[in-house]
Design a protein around this motif. Structure first.
Motif, PDB file in Angstrom:
ATOM      1  N   CYS B  33       0.814  -1.225   0.000  1.00  0.00           N
ATOM      2  CA  CYS B  33       0.000   0.000   0.000  1.00  0.00           C
ATOM      3  C   CYS B  33       0.845   1.272   0.000  1.00  0.00           C
ATOM      4  N   GLY B  34       2.158   1.132   0.107  1.00  0.00           N
ATOM      5  CA  GLY B  34       3.014   2.317   0.062  1.00  0.00           C
ATOM      6  C   GLY B  34       3.132   3.055   1.377  1.00  0.00           C
ATOM      7  N   ALA B  35       2.482   2.567   2.441  1.00  0.00           N
ATOM      8  CA  ALA B  35       2.580   3.251   3.732  1.00  0.00           C
ATOM      9  C   ALA B  35       4.021   3.204   4.228  1.00  0.00           C
ATOM     10  N   ARG B  36       4.426   4.291   4.869  1.00  0.00           N
ATOM     11  CA  ARG B  36       5.804   4.395   5.370  1.00  0.00           C
ATOM     12  C   ARG B  36       5.735   4.557   6.882  1.00  0.00           C
ATOM     13  N   GLU B  37       6.278   3.601   7.596  1.00  0.00           N
ATOM     14  CA  GLU B  37       6.244   3.622   9.056  1.00  0.00           C
ATOM     15  C   GLU B  37       7.588   3.160   9.583  1.00  0.00           C
ATOM     16  N   GLN B  38       7.953   3.669  10.762  1.00  0.00           N
ATOM     17  CA  GLN B  38       9.139   3.128  11.404  1.00  0.00           C
ATOM     18  C   GLN B  38       8.885   1.666  11.769  1.00  0.00           C
ATOM     19  N   LEU B  39       9.926   0.872  11.717  1.00  0.00           N
ATOM     20  CA  LEU B  39       9.775  -0.557  11.979  1.00  0.00           C
ATOM     21  C   LEU B  39       9.062  -0.809  13.308  1.00  0.00           C
ATOM     22  N   ALA B  40       9.359   0.004  14.315  1.00  0.00           N
ATOM     23  CA  ALA B  40       8.747  -0.197  15.635  1.00  0.00           C
ATOM     24  C   ALA B  40       7.232  -0.089  15.589  1.00  0.00           C
ATOM     25  N   CYS B  41       6.702   0.577  14.560  1.00  0.00           N
ATOM     26  CA  CYS B  41       5.251   0.786  14.468  1.00  0.00           C
ATOM     27  C   CYS B  41       4.557  -0.288  13.637  1.00  0.00           C
ATOM     28  N   LEU B  42       5.299  -1.272  13.138  1.00  0.00           N
ATOM     29  CA  LEU B  42       4.674  -2.335  12.346  1.00  0.00           C
ATOM     30  C   LEU B  42       4.177  -3.437  13.278  1.00  0.00           C
ATOM     31  N   ASP B  43       3.220  -4.237  12.805  1.00  0.00           N
ATOM     32  CA  ASP B  43       2.703  -5.354  13.596  1.00  0.00           C
ATOM     33  C   ASP B  43       3.636  -6.550  13.454  1.00  0.00           C
ATOM     34  N   VAL B  44       3.894  -7.200  14.574  1.00  0.00           N
ATOM     35  CA  VAL B  44       4.795  -8.348  14.563  1.00  0.00           C
ATOM     36  C   VAL B  44       4.090  -9.562  15.172  1.00  0.00           C
ATOM     37  N   TYR B  45       4.182 -10.675  14.458  1.00  0.00           N
ATOM     38  CA  TYR B  45       3.596 -11.941  14.925  1.00  0.00           C
ATOM     39  C   TYR B  45       4.745 -12.904  15.196  1.00  0.00           C
ATOM     40  N   LEU B  46       4.860 -13.338  16.446  1.00  0.00           N
ATOM     41  CA  LEU B  46       5.989 -14.192  16.809  1.00  0.00           C
ATOM     42  C   LEU B  46       5.627 -15.669  16.825  1.00  0.00           C
ATOM     43  N   GLY B  68      16.648 -21.411  11.039  1.00  0.00           N
ATOM     44  CA  GLY B  68      16.920 -22.842  11.165  1.00  0.00           C
ATOM     45  C   GLY B  68      18.164 -23.034  11.995  1.00  0.00           C
ATOM     46  N   PRO B  69      18.506 -24.285  12.242  1.00  0.00           N
ATOM     47  CA  PRO B  69      19.698 -24.546  13.062  1.00  0.00           C
ATOM     48  C   PRO B  69      20.981 -24.048  12.397  1.00  0.00           C
ATOM     49  N   GLU B  70      21.032 -24.096  11.083  1.00  0.00           N
ATOM     50  CA  GLU B  70      22.257 -23.755  10.385  1.00  0.00           C
ATOM     51  C   GLU B  70      22.219 -22.365   9.752  1.00  0.00           C
ATOM     52  N   ARG B  71      21.023 -21.947   9.318  1.00  0.00           N
ATOM     53  CA  ARG B  71      20.956 -20.677   8.599  1.00  0.00           C
ATOM     54  C   ARG B  71      19.600 -20.027   8.807  1.00  0.00           C
ATOM     55  N   THR B  72      19.511 -18.787   8.359  1.00  0.00           N
ATOM     56  CA  THR B  72      18.294 -17.994   8.526  1.00  0.00           C
ATOM     57  C   THR B  72      17.806 -17.557   7.154  1.00  0.00           C
ATOM     58  N   TRP B  73      16.496 -17.639   6.957  1.00  0.00           N
ATOM     59  CA  TRP B  73      15.881 -17.276   5.675  1.00  0.00           C
ATOM     60  C   TRP B  73      15.051 -16.022   5.870  1.00  0.00           C
ATOM     61  N   ILE B  74      15.314 -14.993   5.062  1.00  0.00           N
ATOM     62  CA  ILE B  74      14.649 -13.701   5.224  1.00  0.00           C
ATOM     63  C   ILE B  74      13.957 -13.327   3.916  1.00  0.00           C
ATOM     64  N   ASP B  75      12.642 -13.070   4.000  1.00  0.00           N
ATOM     65  CA  ASP B  75      11.870 -12.657   2.829  1.00  0.00           C
ATOM     66  C   ASP B  75      11.489 -11.187   3.007  1.00  0.00           C
ATOM     67  N   LEU B  76      11.999 -10.334   2.119  1.00  0.00           N
ATOM     68  CA  LEU B  76      11.756  -8.889   2.214  1.00  0.00           C
ATOM     69  C   LEU B  76      10.921  -8.382   1.044  1.00  0.00           C
ATOM     70  N   ARG B  77      10.253  -9.294   0.341  1.00  0.00           N
ATOM     71  CA  ARG B  77       9.491  -8.858  -0.838  1.00  0.00           C
ATOM     72  C   ARG B  77       8.462  -7.782  -0.507  1.00  0.00           C
ATOM     73  N   GLY B  78       7.900  -7.863   0.697  1.00  0.00           N
ATOM     74  CA  GLY B  78       6.842  -6.919   1.046  1.00  0.00           C
ATOM     75  C   GLY B  78       7.348  -5.566   1.492  1.00  0.00           C
ATOM     76  N   THR B  79       8.670  -5.402   1.556  1.00  0.00           N
ATOM     77  CA  THR B  79       9.240  -4.106   1.937  1.00  0.00           C
ATOM     78  C   THR B  79       9.880  -3.480   0.716  1.00  0.00           C
ATOM     79  N   ARG B  80       9.272  -2.394   0.256  1.00  0.00           N
ATOM     80  CA  ARG B  80       9.774  -1.755  -0.961  1.00  0.00           C
ATOM     81  C   ARG B  80      11.006  -0.909  -0.666  1.00  0.00           C
ATOM     82  N   GLY B  81      11.073  -0.393   0.541  1.00  0.00           N
ATOM     83  CA  GLY B  81      12.217   0.442   0.883  1.00  0.00           C
ATOM     84  C   GLY B  81      12.470   0.405   2.372  1.00  0.00           C
ATOM     85  N   LEU B  82      13.720   0.609   2.716  1.00  0.00           N
ATOM     86  CA  LEU B  82      14.128   0.613   4.116  1.00  0.00           C
ATOM     87  C   LEU B  82      15.161   1.718   4.248  1.00  0.00           C
TER      88      LEU B  82
END
Lengths: 227, 84
Positions: B33-46, B68-82
């Motif tokens: 949607c193009g909304a720009r928010e500081q990371l602290a203001c985003l919703d997080v599901y643990l 995972g035990p050996e590595r970490t997988w990060i998907d940033l497709r939903g973040t257009r900019g940081l």
């Protein structure tokens, strides 16, 4: 672990002697990681209770079905060692030199990072007015109860479950009328820090916006129900 | 299981470990949607398999992290900019 201080029956403050720790800002947190003998790891975030420049301390509330907090509240002893990561956070922080009045809104152990701000204000001799609205279940559950009166910050308590006999303060959850009584007028453009459970934070922040506060003035930190 | 919605403060330590920088104050732009928010203001599901960060406005997934035990997988497709 350097020393331990009991705050309430369910809450303790742990003073840590952390190797390689850099000084923090008021409002930041750290992560504690415990590793079992079989390699299982559990990690939780805890707000830093101490002001910048004071010995590093966290305050931990025991959550009965938690994996980490029962250990930190009931088991850990001076000299025990565990991993910490931090300091963490660049959003929910107060530096102490901002000129605006500061409204702190705490639900339960959400008072911990806000108390760090109040302590920093006292240490730094900051002149920005600071007011703490603090919601607890009962008088026995109020963390830092005596100390808060010594910091030069206006403290307004509300007790949501068991007010003591003769209590003439607020005795209900935070609502719009209570916020209107306690919060600085919107015309003063205050900075606001709200910390507590997700439900508490949303209710307080929404209420302040209805009072005319700009959402950008309100910084929030939510904590979860696992510990 | 009850889904716990926290905020971006809760993943500050994980991101600090993965990227080596403090990110909770970093503005993020939602690809949806193009909304720009500081990371602290985003919703997080643990409680997902891993960690999911969603836009507070359109609820699209902005960041997903699976360790995972050996590595970490990060998907940033939903973040257009940081912004750092």
């Amino acid at each position: 672990m350097a020393s331990i201080r009991a705050e309430t029956p369910r809450v303790r403050t742990l003073v840590l002697d952390a190797d390689g720790w850099s000084d923090h800002r008021a409002g930041q947190h750290l992560d504690v990681r415990l590793t079992a003998e079989d390699g299982y790891q559990a990690e939780r975030s805890y707000s830093i209770a101490s002001a910048p420049g004071e010995p590093l301390a966290i305050t931990v509330e025991r959550l009965e079905d938690g994996e980490v907090s029962p250990y930190l509240v009931d088991e850990v002893r001076d000299g025990d060692r565990f991993e910490v990561r931090g300091p963490i956070g660049g959003y929910f922080v107060w530096n102490g030199d901002e000129p605006e009045p500061v409204l702190l809104v705490a639900g339960g152990s959400g008072v911990v990072p806000l108390a760090a701000m109040a302590r920093q204000r006292a240490r730094a001799g900051a002149t920005a007015p600071m007011r703490l609205l603090y919601s607890s279940r009962s008088w026995e559950d109020v963390i830092y109860r005596d100390e808060l009166e010594t910091l030069g910050v206006e403290v307004v308590h509300t007790l949501t479950r068991e007010p003591p006999p003769g209590w003439d303060g607020y005795a209900r959850r935070i609502d719009d009328e209570l916020l209107r009584d306690v919060a600085f007028p919107a015309s003063e453009g205050p900075r606001v820090y709200v910390c507590g459970s997700t439900r508490f934070v949303d209710a307080a922040a929404d209420g302040l916006v209805r009072l005319g506060y700009d959402p950008l003035w309100i910084r929030t930190e939510r904590f979860g129900a696992t510990g | 299981m009850e889904t716990r919605v926290l905020d971006g403060n809760a993943v500050g330590g994980l991101l600090l470990e993965l990227f080596g920088v403090e990110l909770t104050a970093a503005p993020c732009v939602c690809s949806g949607c193009g909304a720009r928010e500081q990371l602290a203001c985003l919703d997080v599901y643990l409680d997902c398999p891993g960690v999911v960060v969603r836009c507070r406005h359109c609820s699209d997934v902005m960041i997903a992290i699976v360790r995972g035990p050996e590595r970490t997988w990060i998907d940033l497709r939903g973040t257009r900019g940081l912004e750092l």
